[in-house]
Design an enzyme around this catalytic site. Sequence first.
Site, PDB file in Angstrom:
ATOM      1  N   GLN A  35       0.836  -1.187   0.000  1.00 47.95           N
ATOM      2  CA  GLN A  35       0.000   0.000   0.000  1.00 47.95           C
ATOM      3  C   GLN A  35       0.875   1.242   0.000  1.00 47.95           C
ATOM      4  OE1 GLN A  35      -3.724  -1.144   2.454  1.00 47.95           O
ATOM      5  NE2 GLN A  35      -2.946   0.730   3.335  1.00 47.95           N
ATOM      6  N   SER A  63       0.248   6.466   3.225  1.00 48.76           N
ATOM      7  CA  SER A  63       0.797   7.474   4.144  1.00 48.76           C
ATOM      8  C   SER A  63       1.971   8.218   3.522  1.00 48.76           C
ATOM      9  CB  SER A  63       1.289   6.802   5.424  1.00 48.76           C
ATOM     10  OG  SER A  63       0.237   6.175   6.092  1.00 48.76           O
ATOM     11  N   SER A  97       4.240  -1.403   4.262  1.00 52.76           N
ATOM     12  CA  SER A  97       4.657  -2.713   4.779  1.00 52.76           C
ATOM     13  C   SER A  97       5.071  -3.600   3.622  1.00 52.76           C
ATOM     14  CB  SER A  97       3.507  -3.389   5.521  1.00 52.76           C
ATOM     15  OG  SER A  97       3.254  -2.711   6.700  1.00 52.76           O
ATOM     16  N   GLU A 153     -10.881  -5.632   5.377  1.00 52.70           N
ATOM     17  CA  GLU A 153     -10.608  -6.807   6.186  1.00 52.70           C
ATOM     18  C   GLU A 153     -10.650  -6.418   7.640  1.00 52.70           C
ATOM     19  OE1 GLU A 153     -11.059  -9.759   7.194  1.00 52.70           O
ATOM     20  OE2 GLU A 153      -9.354  -9.063   8.324  1.00 52.70           O
ATOM     21  N   SER A 188      -4.028   5.341  14.512  1.00 54.81           N
ATOM     22  CA  SER A 188      -3.426   5.228  15.842  1.00 54.81           C
ATOM     23  C   SER A 188      -4.510   5.162  16.914  1.00 54.81           C
ATOM     24  CB  SER A 188      -2.531   6.446  16.102  1.00 54.81           C
ATOM     25  OG  SER A 188      -3.340   7.604  16.188  1.00 54.81           O
ATOM     26  N   GLU A 200      -5.014   7.170  19.132  1.00 59.37           N
ATOM     27  CA  GLU A 200      -5.586   8.506  19.314  1.00 59.37           C
ATOM     28  C   GLU A 200      -6.634   8.811  18.240  1.00 59.37           C
ATOM     29  OE1 GLU A 200      -2.371   7.676  19.555  1.00 59.37           O
ATOM     30  OE2 GLU A 200      -2.276   7.898  21.735  1.00 59.37           O
TER      31      GLU A 200
END
Lengths: 365, 400
Positions: free
Chosen positions: B135, B138, B170, B254, B382, B384
């Site tokens: 992916q 970010s 990743s 997913e 995250s 948060e």
Amino acid sequence: MDETIDLGALRDSIRDVLNAECPRELIVKHAQHNDGMDRELWSKAVELGWTMLTIPEDHGGLGLGIEALAVLHEELGRAAAPLPFLSSLLAAKAISDSADAAICEAWLPRLAAGAVASLSLPMPLGSTKLSVNCVGDSLVLTGAVLNLLDGADAEILVLLAKDEHGELVRVVLDVTADGIQPARTTLWDRGRSLANLGLDGLHIPAERAWPATGAQETALANHAAIALAADSVGGQAAVLDMTIDYLKTRQQFGRPIGSFQALKHRVADHRTRFEGDIWLLRSAVSAVAGDMDHRATEASAAKALATANYVGLGRDAIQLHGGIGFTAEYPIHVFVKRALLNEQLLGNQAAHLTRAVSRIVEGAA
Amino acid sequence: MTAPIDSPLAAAGDLDAFRRALRGWLPKAIPHDWQERIRQGGEPAYVDVQREWYRALADAGLATAHWPSAWGGADLSLDAQIVFYSELARADAPMAVMYVVALYHMPATMFAYGTPQQRDRYLEGVRTGGVVWCQGFSEPGSGSDLASLKTRAERRGDKYIVNGQKIWSSGGQNSDFCLLLARTDSSSARKQDGISYFICDLRTPGITVRPISQPTTESEFNEIFFDDVEIPAENLIGAEGQGWQIAQTTLTTERGLLIFECVERLAQAYIRDAAAGQDTWLADPIVAHEFATFYPRIRGIQAMVAQLLSELRDDPHGGGVMATYVKLYWGPLLQDYTLFLTRAQGLAAQVFVEPQRCAGHNSGDAFVDFMWSYGWTIAGGSNEVMRNIISERFLGLPKG
């Protein structure tokens, strides 16, 4: 029977009644002026048949199972109702599990009709300082029973005693007829109380006793754990609602305080932990209802988790409310006191955690 | 597709039979000595094991069994998938981490928004060719605030020219293709509306993939640099400006099974840890008490995941609220538990060991597992961000 009852409808009907008859003003007033159960509210609950819920149909009850019991306790917890259902329904279960027709016939209809009852349920299971000896046709009881939940408000007591052979037996006492007087201990949670009872050679008829098997005692502990987990789930729902409402309406620095991340992130964490309590409780209810192998560990895990999170949420809810949360007029303290008591009742954290991991950790009970 | 004769898939119609078939098949199919091979051989051995394991799964039709049969899958029911994942956990199989995007995120995006040509080519590439995807979402300046991303894609004739930088991809260093978000319109009123979604071949000139070292000494994440990279216009997914909406599909595809597998592995690790610590750290009553406090939390997350899966059974696109609670419950629990274990084990856990990759986050090396727990508390939204979503969207608290 459970297949035929609509648990959602049961929940709604109980909630509607408690919203009307046990509003927050009532629990606040009760906490200031009373000690133990609210008898007027209890009469209404009896009229509505709530005391019949889990008593077998043959003995004047509705014969519902643990699913309905969990719903009732969740709603009682949501209202922080000052009612002795936990103790009374546990006593009813002990009697109906005795499988002794005469005992069931003698006592269950009274319980279904609204007699308040209490039960001794020591954790770890099976420890008792009450001895019972056979003398002719009578049984003679001697010893002390401590911390009977709602014991001073009860008409009927179901106690655990040890006979001359070291075997555990359950005995049932009639407070009035047997001329006994449990001494009330006032608690911080004024909706409940404890009582101590000292017996010195009390004679009762032999047919008031039955053997207390390990399986029966375990089943009682499971019932108690689920009732307290459910009460703690209901209580948390109420505290979360109250706290979120407050954060939305209370204005400081020209905006609602709920817009501050320092506050709303804490609420998000409480709400997330609460989700685990809800689904673990449901899982424990299914495990008990289905007589699954892991029912005892699951029930204790649910109790340990929900009561600990109820305390965690409750303590922070006072802080999130600020000054108003630290007043007697505001209901949050009633819930916090109940949360703290729930964690200690019928087995504390350590007892239930030990029971929960007993299949995994060698040496745990 | 029909399953090969010796594939457990042949028994997938009956859950018990499927489970039995998997128990017979897995010990033969799992790459031999995979833990030891990776420990000794590092990154190349890790990639080898991943490819070998994927090949075994793909040959048995299991890798893509959850895809629709129209696209070469086996329409495997959710219940059968749950059986599959619980047996993978039970057999301590390597997690097919290198293929997660290829098996879940890319196809979900294609099923919803791909053209027939895109579907044919890329789904088949994964199913039979073992093509690896990552992916590219970010960016250094766009983490929690993903919609502020700045990588540009400018249309020139039948191509887009891409410039910019992605981060936290990743497995990027082992990937063939990338799901790429880039800005095609920097003047849109809402920043979300200027984003488009591309398929990017990572062998295209102008692309540099640079692994980032993690504190565990591994390099799971990557930076991807784009310097005048040409992407054919046919690689646009959906319409220009639709990228943000499509990305929501990718990110929510997913929600149940992967976390189910992780949670199952933690539950099994807990039992294993109890046995392993019995004569050492667990003999200390204070430590034993703390250990016990994790049991209800683990059962709690298992019950939540079971509920999430049941919601997904009723509605494959549902479960959004529950998935958010699951994420915020799971990450901190994993972190608390692995930190607890690290401390309970004393100096023994302080001794450096080569990390055991693709064993999930319960490899048994408590220190490494603790370090990796940040993968759950930071990545994919995250803690948060989850708390903002829960408090604002679910609980209705005002925005700050």
